[in-house]
Design a protein around this motif. Structure first.
Motif, mmCIF file in Angstrom:
data_model
loop_
_atom_site.group_PDB
_atom_site.id
_atom_site.type_symbol
_atom_site.label_atom_id
_atom_site.label_comp_id
_atom_site.label_asym_id
_atom_site.label_seq_id
_atom_site.Cartn_x
_atom_site.Cartn_y
_atom_site.Cartn_z
ATOM 1 N N SER A 1 -79.782 -37.219 73.203
ATOM 2 C CA SER A 1 -80.260 -38.197 72.220
ATOM 3 C C SER A 1 -81.776 -38.271 72.268
ATOM 4 C CB SER A 1 -79.666 -39.579 72.490
ATOM 5 O OG SER A 1 -78.273 -39.589 72.273
ATOM 6 N N PHE A 2 -82.389 -38.338 71.098
ATOM 7 C CA PHE A 2 -83.825 -38.576 71.004
ATOM 8 C C PHE A 2 -84.087 -40.084 71.057
ATOM 9 C CE2 PHE A 2 -84.228 -34.357 68.666
ATOM 10 C CZ PHE A 2 -84.905 -33.746 69.712
ATOM 11 N N THR A 3 -85.236 -40.447 71.601
ATOM 12 C CA THR A 3 -85.566 -41.863 71.752
ATOM 13 C C THR A 3 -86.798 -42.297 70.970
ATOM 14 O OG1 THR A 3 -86.854 -41.383 73.757
ATOM 15 C CG2 THR A 3 -84.514 -41.950 74.038
ATOM 16 N N ALA A 4 -87.440 -41.354 70.275
ATOM 17 C CA ALA A 4 -88.676 -41.698 69.567
ATOM 18 C C ALA A 4 -88.639 -41.235 68.112
ATOM 19 C CB ALA A 4 -89.888 -41.084 70.288
ATOM 20 N N GLY A 5 -87.439 -41.166 67.539
ATOM 21 C CA GLY A 5 -87.330 -40.828 66.120
ATOM 22 C C GLY A 5 -87.477 -39.365 65.792
ATOM 23 N N GLN A 6 -87.421 -38.474 66.792
ATOM 24 C CA GLN A 6 -87.545 -37.046 66.498
ATOM 25 C C GLN A 6 -86.334 -36.567 65.693
ATOM 26 O OE1 GLN A 6 -87.586 -38.405 69.669
ATOM 27 N NE2 GLN A 6 -88.787 -37.105 71.067
ATOM 28 N N THR A 7 -86.565 -35.525 64.894
ATOM 29 C CA THR A 7 -85.508 -34.948 64.065
ATOM 30 C C THR A 7 -85.573 -33.430 64.135
ATOM 31 O OG1 THR A 7 -85.643 -36.806 62.507
ATOM 32 C CG2 THR A 7 -84.547 -34.824 61.735
ATOM 33 N N VAL A 8 -84.441 -32.794 64.385
ATOM 34 C CA VAL A 8 -84.365 -31.334 64.376
ATOM 35 C C VAL A 8 -84.343 -30.849 62.933
ATOM 36 C CG1 VAL A 8 -82.957 -29.326 64.984
ATOM 37 C CG2 VAL A 8 -83.163 -31.242 66.589
ATOM 38 N N THR A 9 -85.187 -29.871 62.618
ATOM 39 C CA THR A 9 -85.251 -29.346 61.257
ATOM 40 C C THR A 9 -84.751 -27.909 61.146
ATOM 41 O OG1 THR A 9 -87.564 -28.675 61.599
ATOM 42 C CG2 THR A 9 -87.172 -30.841 60.607
ATOM 43 N N GLN A 10 -84.922 -27.099 62.196
ATOM 44 C CA GLN A 10 -84.505 -25.699 62.187
ATOM 45 C C GLN A 10 -84.130 -25.296 63.603
ATOM 46 O OE1 GLN A 10 -88.217 -24.184 60.959
ATOM 47 N NE2 GLN A 10 -87.908 -24.502 58.781
ATOM 48 N N ALA A 11 -83.236 -24.341 63.753
ATOM 49 C CA ALA A 11 -82.836 -23.907 65.087
ATOM 50 C C ALA A 11 -82.486 -22.434 65.074
ATOM 51 C CB ALA A 11 -81.639 -24.733 65.575
ATOM 52 N N TRP A 12 -82.535 -21.818 66.254
ATOM 53 C CA TRP A 12 -82.163 -20.417 66.406
ATOM 54 C C TRP A 12 -81.434 -20.235 67.747
ATOM 55 C CZ3 TRP A 12 -86.900 -22.510 65.771
ATOM 56 C CH2 TRP A 12 -87.729 -22.602 66.910
ATOM 57 N N ASN A 13 -80.514 -19.296 67.766
ATOM 58 C CA ASN A 13 -79.682 -18.992 68.933
ATOM 59 C C ASN A 13 -78.738 -20.121 69.309
ATOM 60 O OD1 ASN A 13 -80.659 -16.376 69.259
ATOM 61 N ND2 ASN A 13 -82.358 -17.043 70.541
ATOM 62 N N ALA A 14 -78.555 -21.084 68.419
ATOM 63 C CA ALA A 14 -77.546 -22.133 68.565
ATOM 64 C C ALA A 14 -77.371 -22.766 67.194
ATOM 65 C CB ALA A 14 -77.956 -23.182 69.591
ATOM 66 N N THR A 15 -76.207 -23.367 66.978
ATOM 67 C CA THR A 15 -75.974 -24.153 65.768
ATOM 68 C C THR A 15 -76.236 -25.609 66.128
ATOM 69 O OG1 THR A 15 -74.325 -22.611 64.939
ATOM 70 C CG2 THR A 15 -74.264 -24.840 64.057
ATOM 71 N N VAL A 16 -77.227 -26.209 65.505
ATOM 72 C CA VAL A 16 -77.673 -27.544 65.887
ATOM 73 C C VAL A 16 -77.483 -28.508 64.726
ATOM 74 C CG1 VAL A 16 -79.611 -28.929 66.741
ATOM 75 C CG2 VAL A 16 -79.344 -26.559 67.501
ATOM 76 N N ALA A 17 -76.854 -29.639 65.010
ATOM 77 C CA ALA A 17 -76.659 -30.700 64.024
ATOM 78 C C ALA A 17 -77.117 -32.006 64.632
ATOM 79 C CB ALA A 17 -75.186 -30.782 63.611
ATOM 80 N N GLN A 18 -77.530 -32.943 63.785
ATOM 81 C CA GLN A 18 -78.002 -34.233 64.270
ATOM 82 C C GLN A 18 -77.370 -35.350 63.465
ATOM 83 O OE1 GLN A 18 -82.224 -34.496 64.831
ATOM 84 N NE2 GLN A 18 -82.222 -36.697 65.227
ATOM 85 N N SER A 19 -76.909 -36.386 64.159
ATOM 86 C CA SER A 19 -76.366 -37.583 63.540
ATOM 87 C C SER A 19 -77.050 -38.774 64.167
ATOM 88 C CB SER A 19 -74.850 -37.665 63.738
ATOM 89 O OG SER A 19 -74.340 -38.872 63.203
ATOM 90 N N GLY A 20 -77.909 -39.442 63.410
ATOM 91 C CA GLY A 20 -78.708 -40.514 63.986
ATOM 92 C C GLY A 20 -79.640 -39.959 65.036
ATOM 93 N N THR A 21 -79.562 -40.492 66.249
ATOM 94 C CA THR A 21 -80.411 -39.991 67.334
ATOM 95 C C THR A 21 -79.730 -38.905 68.149
ATOM 96 O OG1 THR A 21 -79.606 -41.701 68.866
ATOM 97 C CG2 THR A 21 -81.547 -42.236 67.524
#
Length: 363
Positions: free
Chosen positions: A72-92
């Motif tokens: 979980s992120f604690t400072a409002g960070q958001t993942v926008t792009q990823a490589w070598n993994a499938t990354v999804a974000q829901s809230g933090t």
């Protein structure tokens, strides 16, 4: 870099769309959950509004044949792009799932992936807690837990790189893509280098026209390709092999990101780390499509930079509606672009850009 004497219209051919995300394993195995793990998380680069990070997860427990890492992120960070993994974000909460080539982790084995994200320009702390297949990563081991309760599978792998922070980029801007074939290792020099070339082209157009185009944030959207490098190079597309790599790239970008050719919303610039014998690229109809030697040049590993700066100015001129010059006339629409920055648009070329279909994009 080769271009046509007249600007070409880049059109998409009909493609069979394979909906299954090849080789993506969803979630960890219930019967052999990891009993221990260690995570190394490092911010590799940081700029206004954005950052890049690398993550390495080490399995310290029983062998596993698929993994899911959560934090979980604690400072409002958001993942926008990823490589070598499938990354999804829901809230933090961020969920990273293995891809085909890195799902099997024996005891003591590691897998690495990376991502770009957005931040608030004030704080970008490292997440304090990670879990691997539901087990908290402490750097040690603990007894293997019993069979987990049934859970809902993670969100299926997207067919496109997530859009930049803030959603769909603003219209009348320039979107830039680096398409990385599935067997090409990620290297931050490529998106950074391509971004630097675009910023220099942006500066040059303002110098020449008194106005210029707007770049999105992040400047370069990293798109994980569906195929290995050789597929883009050897799959026929177009009448000449010259176009195979770049047409295959363009059509994948259009399919994944909902782009059009021409596109009245954005100017689109695509570069791919694939080439093949005699491969090249060009521009026209609101698009620039370039192959590996241009991407490598932008990254600083293939010749003097003025050639790649001048080449991008040239191809953007085609995308904005200019033809090649009939002779080496000192303008960037001729071989004079090799002399960059000692080349200048003629007044007629400036007028044609500003009166053309994308002139309203410049401010």
């Amino acid at each position: 870099m080769r271009t046509r004497r007249n600007p070409f219209r880049l059109a998409a051919a009909a493609l069979a769309v394979v909906l299954a995300a090849a080789g993506v394993a969803a979630g960890g195995t219930g019967h052999a959950a990891a009993a221990g793990c260690r995570v190394a998380y490092a911010v590799s680069s940081q700029w206004s509004g954005g950052f890049g990070a690398n993550v390495t997860v080490t399995n310290l427990g029983d062998p596993i044949s698929g993994w899911t890492l959560r934090w979980s992120f604690t400072a409002g960070q958001t993942v926008t792009q990823a490589w070598n993994a499938t990354v999804a974000q829901s809230g933090t909460t961020v969920t990273a799932t293995n891809v085909a080539h890195n799902g099997n982790l024996g005891s003591g084995a590691s897998a690495s992936f990376g991502f770009n994200g957005s931040w608030n320009n004030a704080a970008n702390p490292v997440p304090s807690t990670f879990t691997l297949n539901g087990v908290t990563c402490t750097g040690g081991t603990s007894p293997t837990p019993g069979p987990p309760s049934p859970t809902v599978n993670p969100t299926p792998a997207p067919t496109a790189t997530p859009p930049p922070a803030g959603g769909t980029p603003p219209v009348r801007t320039v979107r830039v893509y680096w398409l990385k074939p599935s067997d090409v290792a990620y290297d931050q020099r490529w998106p950074d280098g391509i971004a630097a070339v675009m910023r220099e082209a942006q500066r040059y157009y303002r110098q020449e026209l008194g106005k210029t185009f707007t770049l999105n944030n992040p400047v370069v959207e990293v798109v994980n390709g569906d195929h290995v490098k050789s597929w883009y190079e050897n799959t026929p597309n177009g009448s000449e092999r010259y176009w195979w790599s770049v047409f295959n790239m363009q059509q994948e970008l259009m399919r994944k990101l909902g782009l059009r050719s021409p596109d009245n919303r954005w100017l689109n610039v695509g570069e791919i780390s694939a080439e093949g014998p005699g491969a090249g690229g060009g521009g026209g109809g609101g698009w620039v499509i370039l192959c590996q030697h241009d991407a490598d040049g932008a990254a600083g590993v293939n010749g003097p930079m003025n050639r790649w700066y001048g080449g991008m100015v040239h191809e953007l001129g085609h995308a904005l509606g200019l033809p090649d010059s009939a002779s080496t006339d000192g303008t960037p629409m001729s071989a004079s672009f090799y002399n960059y920055p000692n080349t200048h648009f003629s007044q007629a070329q400036k007028d044609k850009i500003l009166a053309g279909p994308y002139g309203a994009f410049l401010s």
